[in-house]
Design a protein around this motif. Structure first.
Motif, PDB file in Angstrom:
ATOM      1  N   GLU A  29       3.349  42.327 -10.559  1.00 11.96           N
ATOM      2  CA  GLU A  29       4.734  42.833 -10.393  1.00 11.96           C
ATOM      3  C   GLU A  29       5.673  42.149 -11.385  1.00 11.96           C
ATOM      4  O   GLU A  29       6.511  42.793 -12.006  1.00 11.96           O
ATOM      5  CB  GLU A  29       5.264  42.577  -8.971  1.00 11.96           C
ATOM      6  CG  GLU A  29       4.623  43.393  -7.890  1.00 11.96           C
ATOM      7  CD  GLU A  29       3.200  42.973  -7.622  1.00 11.96           C
ATOM      8  OE1 GLU A  29       2.894  41.768  -7.718  1.00 11.96           O
ATOM      9  OE2 GLU A  29       2.375  43.861  -7.333  1.00 11.96           O
ATOM     10  N   ALA A  30       5.519  40.824 -11.521  1.00  6.47           N
ATOM     11  CA  ALA A  30       6.376  40.063 -12.439  1.00  6.47           C
ATOM     12  C   ALA A  30       6.144  40.518 -13.879  1.00  6.47           C
ATOM     13  O   ALA A  30       7.084  40.671 -14.668  1.00  6.47           O
ATOM     14  CB  ALA A  30       6.095  38.574 -12.297  1.00  6.47           C
ATOM     15  N   LYS A  31       4.872  40.764 -14.216  1.00  6.09           N
ATOM     16  CA  LYS A  31       4.518  41.240 -15.560  1.00  6.09           C
ATOM     17  C   LYS A  31       5.141  42.617 -15.826  1.00  6.09           C
ATOM     18  O   LYS A  31       5.717  42.851 -16.895  1.00  6.09           O
ATOM     19  CB  LYS A  31       2.999  41.347 -15.689  1.00  6.09           C
ATOM     20  CG  LYS A  31       2.437  40.375 -16.730  1.00  6.09           C
ATOM     21  CD  LYS A  31       0.980  40.650 -16.986  1.00  6.09           C
ATOM     22  CE  LYS A  31       0.165  39.407 -17.164  1.00  6.09           C
ATOM     23  NZ  LYS A  31       0.738  38.399 -18.063  1.00  6.09           N
ATOM     24  N   GLN A  32       5.025  43.510 -14.837  1.00  2.00           N
ATOM     25  CA  GLN A  32       5.595  44.860 -14.999  1.00  2.00           C
ATOM     26  C   GLN A  32       7.094  44.787 -15.280  1.00  2.00           C
ATOM     27  O   GLN A  32       7.597  45.446 -16.189  1.00  2.00           O
ATOM     28  CB  GLN A  32       5.366  45.678 -13.718  1.00  2.00           C
ATOM     29  CG  GLN A  32       4.026  46.381 -13.681  1.00  2.00           C
ATOM     30  CD  GLN A  32       3.795  47.066 -12.339  1.00  2.00           C
ATOM     31  OE1 GLN A  32       3.595  46.411 -11.328  1.00  2.00           O
ATOM     32  NE2 GLN A  32       3.828  48.373 -12.315  1.00  2.00           N
ATOM     33  N   ALA A  33       7.771  43.960 -14.475  1.00  3.49           N
ATOM     34  CA  ALA A  33       9.226  43.828 -14.638  1.00  3.49           C
ATOM     35  C   ALA A  33       9.558  43.260 -16.020  1.00  3.49           C
ATOM     36  O   ALA A  33      10.484  43.722 -16.696  1.00  3.49           O
ATOM     37  CB  ALA A  33       9.792  42.927 -13.549  1.00  3.49           C
ATOM     38  N   ARG A  34       8.765  42.260 -16.456  1.00  2.00           N
ATOM     39  CA  ARG A  34       9.026  41.629 -17.761  1.00  2.00           C
ATOM     40  C   ARG A  34       8.784  42.608 -18.911  1.00  2.00           C
ATOM     41  O   ARG A  34       9.533  42.636 -19.891  1.00  2.00           O
ATOM     42  CB  ARG A  34       8.140  40.386 -17.913  1.00  2.00           C
ATOM     43  CG  ARG A  34       8.383  39.620 -19.217  1.00  2.00           C
ATOM     44  CD  ARG A  34       7.766  38.246 -19.170  1.00  2.00           C
ATOM     45  NE  ARG A  34       6.302  38.281 -19.123  1.00  2.00           N
ATOM     46  CZ  ARG A  34       5.512  38.458 -20.175  1.00  2.00           C
ATOM     47  NH1 ARG A  34       6.037  38.667 -21.380  1.00  2.00           N
ATOM     48  NH2 ARG A  34       4.202  38.446 -20.045  1.00  2.00           N
ATOM     49  N   TYR A  35       7.717  43.434 -18.799  1.00  2.00           N
ATOM     50  CA  TYR A  35       7.426  44.404 -19.861  1.00  2.00           C
ATOM     51  C   TYR A  35       8.579  45.403 -20.023  1.00  2.00           C
ATOM     52  O   TYR A  35       8.900  45.817 -21.130  1.00  2.00           O
ATOM     53  CB  TYR A  35       6.132  45.168 -19.555  1.00  2.00           C
ATOM     54  CG  TYR A  35       4.864  44.375 -19.818  1.00  2.00           C
ATOM     55  CD1 TYR A  35       4.894  43.002 -20.065  1.00  2.00           C
ATOM     56  CD2 TYR A  35       3.613  45.006 -19.800  1.00  2.00           C
ATOM     57  CE1 TYR A  35       3.737  42.280 -20.285  1.00  2.00           C
ATOM     58  CE2 TYR A  35       2.443  44.289 -20.030  1.00  2.00           C
ATOM     59  CZ  TYR A  35       2.504  42.929 -20.263  1.00  2.00           C
ATOM     60  OH  TYR A  35       1.359  42.212 -20.474  1.00  2.00           O
ATOM     61  N   GLN A  36       9.160  45.779 -18.884  1.00  2.07           N
ATOM     62  CA  GLN A  36      10.269  46.741 -18.963  1.00  2.07           C
ATOM     63  C   GLN A  36      11.496  46.084 -19.586  1.00  2.07           C
ATOM     64  O   GLN A  36      12.199  46.680 -20.400  1.00  2.07           O
ATOM     65  CB  GLN A  36      10.592  47.270 -17.562  1.00  2.07           C
ATOM     66  CG  GLN A  36       9.502  48.191 -17.021  1.00  2.07           C
ATOM     67  CD  GLN A  36       9.753  48.599 -15.577  1.00  2.07           C
ATOM     68  OE1 GLN A  36      10.724  49.289 -15.283  1.00  2.07           O
ATOM     69  NE2 GLN A  36       8.884  48.178 -14.671  1.00  2.07           N
ATOM     70  N   GLU A  37      11.730  44.835 -19.181  1.00  2.00           N
ATOM     71  CA  GLU A  37      12.929  44.128 -19.654  1.00  2.00           C
ATOM     72  C   GLU A  37      12.767  43.641 -21.104  1.00  2.00           C
ATOM     73  O   GLU A  37      13.580  43.935 -21.962  1.00  2.00           O
ATOM     74  CB  GLU A  37      13.163  42.924 -18.731  1.00  2.00           C
ATOM     75  CG  GLU A  37      14.605  42.447 -18.724  1.00  2.00           C
ATOM     76  CD  GLU A  37      14.802  41.347 -17.685  1.00  2.00           C
ATOM     77  OE1 GLU A  37      15.193  40.240 -18.084  1.00  2.00           O
ATOM     78  OE2 GLU A  37      14.522  41.605 -16.500  1.00  2.00           O
ATOM     79  N   GLU A  38      11.667  42.918 -21.348  1.00  2.00           N
ATOM     80  CA  GLU A  38      11.478  42.260 -22.645  1.00  2.00           C
ATOM     81  C   GLU A  38      11.082  43.253 -23.749  1.00  2.00           C
ATOM     82  O   GLU A  38      11.564  43.178 -24.865  1.00  2.00           O
ATOM     83  CB  GLU A  38      10.377  41.203 -22.479  1.00  2.00           C
ATOM     84  CG  GLU A  38      10.413  40.080 -23.489  1.00  2.00           C
ATOM     85  CD  GLU A  38       9.341  39.034 -23.183  1.00  2.00           C
ATOM     86  OE1 GLU A  38       8.418  38.887 -24.004  1.00  2.00           O
ATOM     87  OE2 GLU A  38       9.404  38.408 -22.107  1.00  2.00           O
ATOM     88  N   TYR A  39      10.174  44.181 -23.400  1.00  2.00           N
ATOM     89  CA  TYR A  39       9.651  45.105 -24.414  1.00  2.00           C
ATOM     90  C   TYR A  39      10.310  46.486 -24.373  1.00  2.00           C
ATOM     91  O   TYR A  39      10.016  47.339 -25.207  1.00  2.00           O
ATOM     92  CB  TYR A  39       8.135  45.301 -24.227  1.00  2.00           C
ATOM     93  CG  TYR A  39       7.302  44.042 -24.356  1.00  2.00           C
ATOM     94  CD1 TYR A  39       7.549  43.086 -25.336  1.00  2.00           C
ATOM     95  CD2 TYR A  39       6.225  43.831 -23.484  1.00  2.00           C
ATOM     96  CE1 TYR A  39       6.770  41.946 -25.444  1.00  2.00           C
ATOM     97  CE2 TYR A  39       5.429  42.688 -23.586  1.00  2.00           C
ATOM     98  CZ  TYR A  39       5.705  41.749 -24.566  1.00  2.00           C
ATOM     99  OH  TYR A  39       4.922  40.626 -24.672  1.00  2.00           O
ATOM    100  N   GLY A  40      11.147  46.716 -23.341  1.00  2.00           N
ATOM    101  CA  GLY A  40      11.796  48.022 -23.214  1.00  2.00           C
ATOM    102  C   GLY A  40      10.820  49.156 -22.919  1.00  2.00           C
ATOM    103  O   GLY A  40      11.019  50.296 -23.332  1.00  2.00           O
ATOM    104  N   LEU A  41       9.741  48.857 -22.202  1.00  2.00           N
ATOM    105  CA  LEU A  41       8.748  49.896 -21.894  1.00  2.00           C
ATOM    106  C   LEU A  41       9.132  50.670 -20.635  1.00  2.00           C
ATOM    107  O   LEU A  41       9.734  50.105 -19.725  1.00  2.00           O
ATOM    108  CB  LEU A  41       7.370  49.254 -21.659  1.00  2.00           C
ATOM    109  CG  LEU A  41       6.712  48.482 -22.805  1.00  2.00           C
ATOM    110  CD1 LEU A  41       5.336  48.000 -22.373  1.00  2.00           C
ATOM    111  CD2 LEU A  41       6.580  49.351 -24.053  1.00  2.00           C
ATOM    112  N   PRO A  42       8.756  51.950 -20.543  1.00  2.00           N
ATOM    113  CA  PRO A  42       8.973  52.699 -19.293  1.00  2.00           C
ATOM    114  C   PRO A  42       8.108  52.109 -18.167  1.00  2.00           C
ATOM    115  O   PRO A  42       7.061  51.501 -18.442  1.00  2.00           O
ATOM    116  CB  PRO A  42       8.516  54.122 -19.624  1.00  2.00           C
ATOM    117  CG  PRO A  42       8.242  54.158 -21.075  1.00  2.00           C
ATOM    118  CD  PRO A  42       8.114  52.769 -21.584  1.00  2.00           C
ATOM    119  N   ALA A  43       8.544  52.303 -16.926  1.00  2.00           N
ATOM    120  CA  ALA A  43       7.823  51.761 -15.758  1.00  2.00           C
ATOM    121  C   ALA A  43       6.374  52.233 -15.732  1.00  2.00           C
ATOM    122  O   ALA A  43       5.465  51.473 -15.378  1.00  2.00           O
ATOM    123  CB  ALA A  43       8.537  52.167 -14.479  1.00  2.00           C
TER     124      ALA A  43
END
Length: 353
Positions: free
Chosen positions: A301-315
Motif C-alpha cells: 500500500e505504501a509503495k502504491q501511494a509513493r508511486y502515484q505521488e513520486e512518479y505521477g503514475l495512475p493508481a
C-alpha cells in the motif's frame, strides 16, 4: 416472504515460514526431497530428544505480527496440544494456546463494496505435522516426516467476513504481505499457505451466530470460494428443513464439489493443553521489537501511494507494478537508470509483463 440469510466466516490460516531449518531442530525445510530424508530424532519424535527453538522463527512471527498491526506478548511460551494421529510423531504438537506471540491486530481489505477492516484475534507459532500419503493400490497409508517440524504461524481471524469475495481479498492481502516481508513464499500448491474456513449462517438482523462448521483441505483460492458457496447452501437447506446444523469438521472434495463430515469438532479441553516442559519461555525485549520495526520493508500500500505521488503514475499502474516485491524492485531500479518513471512504467506494463 423469503427469509434472508447472512454468512459469517472466520479463517484459520497456516503460513509455513521460509526459514532454512525447522523450528526445533537443524533439519532442512526444503520442499520435496525423498521421503523421510529431512529428518532427525527431534522432528520424528524419538524418546529423549529435546527441541531447541530457532530464533529466526520468532523474528519472522514478529515481522508478520507488526505488519498486521498486532499487539506483541513480550513474554510468551509454548504449549503441548495432545492428539493421536499417524502424521504427528510425538503424539502432540508444540503450539501456543495461552500466550500467543501476537494478538489483537487487523488488516484492511478492499472489495467491490469498498474498504473493510478484518480483525485478527491472534497469531501463534507452531510446528507442522508430517504428510500422509494414501496408497489406493496397496490399500495402505504411508507417512513422510520431511514436513514434520517445519515452522508455521497460524493466523486466526475474528468472524468478520461475510462473503467469499471478502475471504479471497483477505487471503490475497495476507499472501502479498507475507511475500513482501520475505517470511513465506505462500505457495498454496506446495501447502505453504493453507486455510481452514469456519462458517455459519444466520437470518439477516439476528444478533446470535449460527452453529459453525470448519472446512479443511482447501488448497486454492478457487476451491475456497467454491467450498464457501457449497457449505452456505448446505446449511441454509438444513435450516429451511427445520434440521439442526451440527458443529463438526468437514472435508471439501473439490472434484465432486461436495463436503463431507470428518469428525465432531473438538474443544481446547479435548487437546489437554499444558505448557511445554522442554522449552523455556521467550522474552522479547523492546529493543528487539524496535530493531524489527526498523528493518520492515515498505509494504504494497505504501509503495502504491509513493508511486502515484513520486512518479505521477495512475493508481492502476501502481497497483500492477507492486503486485510482487520482485517486480516492484526491478521497476524501481530500471526507472532510476532510465530517468523517466512514466515511460519505464509503460514499458513494464507492456513488453515486460
Amino acid at each position: 416472504m423469503m427469509k434472508q440469510y447472512e454468512t459469517v466466516i472466520g479463517l484459520e490460516v497456516h503460513v509455513e515460514l521460509a526459514t532454512k531449518t525447522k523450528i526445533f531442530c537443524g533439519c532442512s525445510t526444503e520442499f520435496g526431497g525423498a521421503p523421510n530424508t529431512h529428518t532427525c530424532p527431534v522432528c520424528t519424535g524419538m524418546p529423549g530428544s529435546l527441541p531447541v527453538l530457532n530464533k529466526k522463527v520468532v523474528e519472522f512471527a514478529l515481522k508478520a505480527g507488526l505488519a498486521a498491526n498486532c499487539q506483541i506478548h513480550q513474554y510468551c511460551k509454548f504449549d503441548r496440544k495432545n492428539y493421536f494421529y499417524p502424521d504427528n510423531p510425538q503424539n502432540y504438537q508444540i503450539s501456543q494456546l495461552y500466550l500467543p506471540i501476537c494478538h489483537d491486530g487487523w488488516v484492511e481489505i478492499e472489495t467491490s463494496a469498498g474498504k473493510k477492516k478484518i480483525r485478527i484475534h491472534e497469531m501463534h507459532m507452531e510446528e507442522d505435522a508430517g504428510k500422509l500419503i494414501h496408497d489406493e493400490w496397496e490399500d495402505c497409508s504411508l507417512v513422510d516426516y520431511n514436513r514434520s517440524g517445519v515452522p508455521l504461524i497460524e493466523i486466526v481471524s475474528e468472524p468478520d467476513m461475510r462473503s467469499s469475495e471478502e475471504v479471497i481479498a483477505y487471503l490475497e492481502k495476507l499472501r502479498c504481505m507475507m511475500q513482501y516481508l520475505g517470511v513465506s513464499d505462500c505457495k498454496l500448491q506446495e501447502g505453504s499457505m493453507r486455510a481452514d474456513v469456519n462458517l455459519s449462517v444466520r437470518e439477516v438482523g439476528a444478533e446470535q451466530f449460527g452453529t459453525r462448521t470448519e472446512m479443511k483441505n482447501l488448497n486454492s483460492f478457487k476451491a475456497i470460494a467454491r467450498a464457501i458457496e457449497g457449505e452456505r447452501e448446505r446449511q441454509i437447506e438444513l435450516i429451511e428443513e427445520g434440521k439442526a446444523v451440527t458443529q463438526e469438521t468437514r472435508r471439501w472434495d473439490d472434484n465432486k464439489e461436495y463436503s463431507y463430515a470428518m469428525r465432531s469438532k473438538e474443544d481446547a479441553k479435548d487437546y489437554r493443553y499444558f505448557p511445554d516442559p522442554d522449552l523455556p519461555p521467550i522474552h522479547i525485549s523492546d529493543a528487539w521489537i524496535e530493531k524489527i520495526k526498523a528493518e520492515q520493508p515498505e509494504l504494497r500500500e505504501a509503495k502504491q501511494a509513493r508511486y502515484q505521488e513520486e512518479y505521477g503514475l495512475p493508481a492502476y499502474d501502481a497497483g500492477i507494478l507492486t503486485e510482487s516485491r520482485h517486480l516492484a524492485g526491478l521497476f524501481e531500479e530500471t526507472a532510476a537508470i532510465y530517468g523517466n518513471a512514466k515511460k519505464t512504467a509503460n514499458w513494464f506494463m507492456g513488453e515486460v509483463l
